[in-house]
Design an enzyme around this catalytic site. Structure first.
Site, PDB file in Angstrom:
ATOM      1  CG  ASN A   9      -1.715   1.239   1.404  1.00 45.69           C
ATOM      2  OD1 ASN A   9      -1.801   2.049   0.486  1.00 45.69           O
ATOM      3  ND2 ASN A   9      -2.321   1.414   2.570  1.00 45.69           N
ATOM      4  CD1 TRP A  10       3.994   1.280  -2.736  1.00 41.46           C
ATOM      5  CD2 TRP A  10       3.525   2.057  -4.786  1.00 41.46           C
ATOM      6  NE1 TRP A  10       4.739   0.562  -3.644  1.00 41.46           N
ATOM      7  CE2 TRP A  10       4.464   1.014  -4.908  1.00 41.46           C
ATOM      8  CE3 TRP A  10       3.077   2.697  -5.950  1.00 41.46           C
ATOM      9  CZ2 TRP A  10       4.980   0.607  -6.141  1.00 41.46           C
ATOM     10  CZ3 TRP A  10       3.573   2.285  -7.186  1.00 41.46           C
ATOM     11  CH2 TRP A  10       4.517   1.258  -7.269  1.00 41.46           C
ATOM     12  CE  LYS A  11      -0.061   3.134   4.682  1.00 38.78           C
ATOM     13  NZ  LYS A  11       0.032   3.206   6.143  1.00 38.78           N
ATOM     14  CG  HIS A  95      -5.728   2.022   4.872  1.00 44.49           C
ATOM     15  ND1 HIS A  95      -5.278   2.978   5.758  1.00 44.49           N
ATOM     16  CD2 HIS A  95      -4.772   1.071   4.830  1.00 44.49           C
ATOM     17  CE1 HIS A  95      -4.094   2.605   6.218  1.00 44.49           C
ATOM     18  NE2 HIS A  95      -3.762   1.450   5.674  1.00 44.49           N
ATOM     19  CD  GLU A  97      -2.751   5.450   6.619  1.00 42.72           C
ATOM     20  OE1 GLU A  97      -2.682   5.553   5.379  1.00 42.72           O
ATOM     21  OE2 GLU A  97      -1.897   4.843   7.299  1.00 42.72           O
ATOM     22  CD  GLU A 167      -3.780  -2.651   7.058  1.00 46.94           C
ATOM     23  OE1 GLU A 167      -2.627  -2.871   6.679  1.00 46.94           O
ATOM     24  OE2 GLU A 167      -4.398  -1.607   6.793  1.00 46.94           O
ATOM     25  N   GLY A 173       1.995   1.912  10.786  1.00 49.38           N
ATOM     26  CA  GLY A 173       2.960   2.997  10.695  1.00 49.38           C
ATOM     27  C   GLY A 173       3.608   3.363  12.018  1.00 49.38           C
ATOM     28  CB  SER A 213       4.628  -2.220  11.997  1.00 48.80           C
ATOM     29  OG  SER A 213       4.247  -0.867  12.208  1.00 48.80           O
ATOM     30  N   GLY A 234       2.725  -1.292   4.305  1.00 47.51           N
ATOM     31  CA  GLY A 234       2.848   0.138   4.034  1.00 47.51           C
ATOM     32  C   GLY A 234       4.310   0.527   3.881  1.00 47.51           C
ATOM     33  N   GLY A 235       4.917   0.942   4.971  1.00 52.83           N
ATOM     34  CA  GLY A 235       6.295   1.445   4.946  1.00 52.83           C
ATOM     35  C   GLY A 235       7.272   0.566   4.190  1.00 52.83           C
TER      36      GLY A 235
HETATM   37  P1  PGA Z   1       2.565  -0.053   7.690  1.00 53.16           P
HETATM   38  O1  PGA Z   1       1.155   0.219   6.948  1.00 53.16           O
HETATM   39  O2  PGA Z   1       3.100  -1.341   7.120  1.00 53.16           O
HETATM   40  O3  PGA Z   1       3.415   1.128   7.356  1.00 53.16           O
HETATM   41  O4  PGA Z   1       2.259  -0.166   9.153  1.00 53.16           O
HETATM   42  C1  PGA Z   1       0.276  -0.837   6.710  1.00 53.16           C
HETATM   43  C2  PGA Z   1      -0.965  -0.291   6.071  1.00 53.16           C
HETATM   44  O5  PGA Z   1      -1.341   0.852   6.372  1.00 53.16           O
HETATM   45  O6  PGA Z   1      -1.615  -0.966   5.263  1.00 53.16           O
END
Ligand code: PGA
Length: 251
Positions: A9-11, A95, A97, A167, A173, A213, A234-235
Site C-alpha cells: 500500500n503505497w499510500k 483503510h 487512514e 490491520e 505505521g 508494521s 505500508g512502509g
Molecule cells: P505499515 O502500513 O506497514 O506502514 O504499518 C500498513 C498499512 O497501512 O496498510
C-alpha cells in the site's frame, strides 16, 4: 486452497517516475516467487506508469480507494468503472487512514465494496481495532462487527473476490506489530465470522492478510500462522529489498 497475497500500500507516495523506477528494481526480485500473488496499490495518478513498468511480470497494480457511485457530482472521487477502464483489478477499501482522516464509516465502506464488486473488481477490505478497543478487550467483537457491516449484502459468489486485511490501527505505521499470536487469534475470529455468514467452506477460501508494521524481520513468523494468508504492507512496500524479503518469507 486459498492464495497467499502480499500487497503493498503505497499510500500518498511515488510520482509516476518514482513508481517506474521502483517497479524496475523490484521486478527481478519477486520474479518466479510463485507461492504468492504480488500487488502494489498506487495513487491514482501513478497507476498507469506502474502498470507499464510491471508489464510481463507477476506484479499487479491496484488502487487505494474507489467511490460507490458510477458517476456524478463527487468532486475528487473515482468510480469503479473508471478504474476497470484503466485495467485496474484490485482496490483497497476501508483503510484505517480513510476511516480516521476522511470520515469513512462501515456504511460507506460497504457501499464502496459493493460498487467495486459489481464492477468485477477484487477488493482488499481493511478492518481492525483501535488501541483503546484492544486494551478494553473488545477486539473480537469489533472485528466481527466490522466484518458483518462491511460485507452487508455481499453474496457468497462475490465473497470470492474479497481479500480481508486485518490491520490493528495501533500497529499501522507505528513500528508496533501485533504478535503472531494476536494476528492469528484475530484473523481466526474474522474467519469464524465469515463462516457464520457464508458457511465454513466459503470462509476457508478467503485470503486474510495481516497489516501493521509488517516488515522483512517479522513477516515469516506472522505468515507462518494458519489464518494469516498474506500481508498488506505500508512502509516496507516503499523499499524494494524489504518488500522482496517479505515475498521471500511467503514462499
Ligand atoms: P505499515 O502500513 O506497514 O506502514 O504499518 C500498513 C498499512 O497501512 O496498510
Amino acid at each position: 486452497m486459498r492464495r497467499t497475497v502480499i500487497a503493498g500500500n503505497w499510500k500518498m507516495n511515488f510520482t509516476p517516475a518514482e513508481a517506474t523506477e521502483f517497479i524496475k528494481v523490484v521486478k527481478p526480485l519477486v520474479a518466479g516467487k510463485n507461492k504468492c500473488d504480488v500487488i502494489f496499490c498506487a495513487p491514482y495518478v501513478t497507476i498507469a506508469a506502474a502498470q507499464q513498468a510491471a508489464k510481463g511480470s507477476k506484479i499487479k497494480i491496484g488502487a487505494e480507494n474507489v467511490h460507490f457511485a458510477e458517476k456524478g457530482a463527487y468532486t475528487g472521487e473515482v468510480s469503479a468503472k473508471m478504474l476497470t477502464a484503466c485495467g485496474v483489478e484490485y482496490v483497497i477499501i476501508g483503510h484505517s487512514e480513510r476511516r480516521q482522516y476522511f470520515g469513512e464509516t462501515d456504511e460507506t465502506v460497504n457501499l464502496r465494496t459493493k460498487a467495486a464488486l459489481a464492477a468485477g473488481m477484487k477488493v482488499i477490505l481493511c478492518l481492525g481495532e483501535v488501541k483503546e478497543q484492544r486494551l478494553s478487550g473488545i477486539t473480537n467483537e469489533v472485528v466481527a462487527m466490522q466484518t458483518k457491516l462491511d460485507l452487508k449484502d455481499v453474496t457468497a459468489e462475490e465473497l470470492k473476490n474479497i481479500i480481508i486485511a486485518y490491520e490493528p490501527v495501533w500497529a499501522i505505521g507505528t513500528g508496533l506489530t501485533a504478535t503472531p499470536e494476536q494476528a492469528q487469534e484475530t484473523c481466526h475470529v474474522i474467519r469464524e465470522t465469515l463462516a457464520k455468514l457464508y458457511g465454513k467452506k466459503a470462509a476457508n477460501g478467503v485470503t486474510i492478510q495481516y497489516g501493521g508494521s509488517m516488515n522483512e524481520k517479522n513477516a515469516a513468523e506472522l505468515l507462518a500462522k494458519p489464518d494469516v494468508d498474506g500481508g498488506l504492507i505500508g512502509g516496507a512496500s516503499l523499499v524494494p529489498e524489504k518488500f522482496a524479503a517479505i515475498v521471500d518469507a511467503a514462499q
